[in-house]
Design an enzyme around this catalytic site. Structure first.
Site, PDB file in Angstrom:
ATOM      1  N   CYS B 250       0.849  -1.187   0.000  1.00 46.90           N
ATOM      2  CA  CYS B 250       0.000   0.000   0.000  1.00 46.90           C
ATOM      3  C   CYS B 250       0.894   1.250   0.000  1.00 46.90           C
ATOM      4  O   CYS B 250       1.820   1.365   0.803  1.00 46.90           O
ATOM      5  CB  CYS B 250      -0.911   0.003   1.221  1.00 46.90           C
ATOM      6  N   CYS B 253       0.009   3.228   3.583  1.00 46.23           N
ATOM      7  CA  CYS B 253       0.309   2.662   4.893  1.00 46.23           C
ATOM      8  C   CYS B 253       1.366   1.579   4.843  1.00 46.23           C
ATOM      9  O   CYS B 253       1.787   1.058   5.872  1.00 46.23           O
ATOM     10  CB  CYS B 253      -0.953   2.135   5.561  1.00 46.23           C
ATOM     11  N   CYS B 281      -6.524   0.997   6.536  1.00 48.37           N
ATOM     12  CA  CYS B 281      -5.408   1.843   6.118  1.00 48.37           C
ATOM     13  C   CYS B 281      -5.239   3.012   7.103  1.00 48.37           C
ATOM     14  O   CYS B 281      -4.136   3.324   7.553  1.00 48.37           O
ATOM     15  CB  CYS B 281      -5.677   2.366   4.709  1.00 48.37           C
TER      16      CYS B 281
END
Lengths: 256, 302
Positions: B250, B253, B281
């Site tokens: 991601c 995050c 997240c």
């Protein structure tokens, strides 16, 4: 030896109208039975009644199952009957579109029966599909093509491969050569004859084409208005027809 | 319970019964839900009502949610994992208005979660209910158009056709390319469409402590997975099921294990991958995790 299929006094009515009546015969292992007659004579009704697509109103259809011996198909439970229809029996439709999944590739069509009885190994399923396509003279590189991309004759051969892949013992065919031109018909008949002999299949073939039964059938039944009017060995019936209608039928064939 | 089937004129919430549906309708839906829980994976028909939203917007899920809600519930609604998309926002507002229940965006705090196309990343617990919105409940539909026939296939356990679909995938693409609505077998019996969740989420269906309910409004079907139900994704021996996701972390995050959405960021082919579960997240960023393109949580001012 027990007959593979014993048909006893089968009758099917559409309301008050007769589909077929008083049909009885025995089909022995490895034997091919032809049923001929004009349109509307009850051939297809009879075939549907025998092959479990339609429930006959009267009579018994006794099949010699592998594990339980002779059983009346009408008395079977539905799961049992459907299992029989996709393993031990095969049904070849006149129109390949009725018997094929047109949106699924040739390999998927042949593999469907295998997957229906529990095959779960992609490589094996595909190998058997390719093998069967070869046996019905379809090139291996067509395995991923859809039946819509096939000619009529190829579709019919694909339908045969799809039906025979589980090694059935009894095949029902409804006008297997209908709608095909004569040269394609001849090749298909040759193929069918080879497969029937090689696999020791029993078959019931419905057709209006006397040439088809002459080539394939051991015995012959002639139907008219829902009843069997003459039955016997194929050559005997065709060469020495006794009933007036059979004589008419035989003499109606154009000689080229 | 203080919920009454009658409207109370003059009180704060006069226009609707609690959670919009009348009590008779809820009763009918609850009966369907109970039956569905008793026969895991079986599609129970129910008399779906017209809802004040179009079919395809979650009318089935909304009816199931309405039938399950009690005033003490805390509701979370997600759409593709996100709490802030149109569908999620409008359904959350709908229940805020018609039921007056508390809402939350935090998975762990919610007692009832209505979802479209995702299972939250945070593991669910035994006191939660997950309600799925389902467009087409019948997994065999695109292979066999006749309803009479598919019902018969379910009742006789004739599921060979489902594998024909997977066979076609492999023959055409070299691998099972079905990436969402991946068919599953429930407790070795019914083949079920898990709604269009990515197949990444399929393993979470199995052995889940929460109750999972599936509502299809247009098709008028409810089905369910009771807690700790065994759910197996269909596959071939030589092409086993694989829970796939984008091969990235991601960007916000840095999570390497969550399901990612691909976001196009400019006209020059630029893209970033971010968690589709916005709550997950956000929680990770709040805990100090920063992805390649993220900024620390405090600076973002969240």
């Amino acid at each position: 030896m027990t007959p593979l299929l014993q048909v006893r006094d089968v009758a099917k009515f559409y309301g008050g109208r007769r589909g077929c009546e008083d049909v009885s015969f025995d089909l022995w292992p490895g034997e091919v039975m032809g049923i001929v007659g004009e349109s509307g004579s009850g051939k297809s009704t009879l075939l549907a009644s025998l092959s479990g697509q339609m429930a006959p109103d009267r009579g018994a259809v006794i099949y010699d199952t592998r594990d339980r011996g002779p059983v009346d198909v009408r008395a079977m439970s539905e799961p049992e009957r459907r299992m029989l229809m996709r393993t031990d029996w095969a049904l070849v439709h006149q129109n390949p579109r009725d018997g094929l999944r047109m949106g699924v590739s040739a390999g998927g069509n042949v593999g469907e029966r295998l997957m229906a009885v529990g095959a779960r190994h992609y490589g094996d399923i595909r190998a058997r599909a390719v093998d069967w396509l070869g046996r019905v003279e379809i090139a291996a590189d067509r395995v991923d093509d859809r039946p819509t991309a096939f000619s009529g004759g190829m579709q019919q051969r694909l339908q045969i491969a799809r039906n025979l892949v589980t090694g059935p013992r009894l095949v029902f065919m409804d006008e297997p050569t209908g709608g095909l031109d004569v040269s394609v018909q001849a090749r298909l008949l040759d193929l069918l004859r080879g497969l029937v002999r090689e696999m020791g299949l029993s078959a019931v073939i419905v057709t209006h084409d006397l040439a088809v039964v002459r080539l394939l059938a051991d015995r012959l039944m002639v139907m008219k208005e829902g009843r069997v009017i003459e039955a016997g060995l194929t050559d005997q019936v065709l060469d020495d027809p006794q009933h007036g209608y059979t004589q008419l039928l035989v003499s109606s064939v154009l000689q080229v | 319970m203080s919920i009454s089937g009658k409207m109370k004129p003059g009180a704060g919430m006069t226009e609707y019964n609690f959670a919009y549906l009348d009590e008779q309708t809820k009763r009918m839906i609850r009966r369907a839900i109970l039956k569905a829980l008793a026969i895991p994976g079986y599609q129970v028909p129910f008399a779906s009502r017209e809802m004040p939203m179009p079919y395809g917007w979650g009318t089935g899920g909304v009816q199931v949610t309405a039938a399950c809600l009690v005033p003490e519930d805390r509701l979370k609604v997600i759409d593709q994992g996100a709490d802030d998309t149109t569908n999620a926002v409008s359904i959350r507002k709908f229940f805020e208005k018609t039921a007056g229940v508390a809402t939350t965006e935090e998975t762990a705090r919610a007692s009832l979660i209505q979802t479209r196309h995702r299972i939250p990343e945070t593991p669910l617990t035994g006191d939660q209910v997950l309600v799925y919105q389902v467009p087409i409940p019948e997994p065999l539909r695109f292979l066999e158009p006749r309803e009479t026939e598919t019902r018969k296939m379910h009742s006789l356990e004739e599921y060979g056709l489902m594998h024909v679909k997977l066979y076609e995938d492999i023959s055409r693409h070299g691998a099972i390319s079905t990436a969402y609505a991946y068919p599953v077998k429930v407790e070795g019996r019914y083949v079920m469409d898990p709604s269009p969740i990515p197949k990444f989420d399929n393993p979470k269906l199995s052995d889940c402590p929460a109750i999972q309910l599936f509502g299809a409004g247009r098709e008028q079907r409810i089905y369910a997975l009771p807690p700790y139900t065994k759910v197996v994704s269909l596959d071939f021996e030589d092409h086993p099921f694989e829970a796939s996701k984008a091969d990235q972390d991601c960007a916000l995050c840095g999570s390497a294990t969550s399901y990612l959405d691909e976001v196009i960021v400019d006209d020059a082919g630029g893209r970033m991958f971010v968690c589709s579960d916005t709550d997950y997240c956000r929680a990770r960023r709040a805990a100090g995790h920063v992805g390649a393109q993220g900024v620390p949580h405090e600076e973002a001012g969240a």
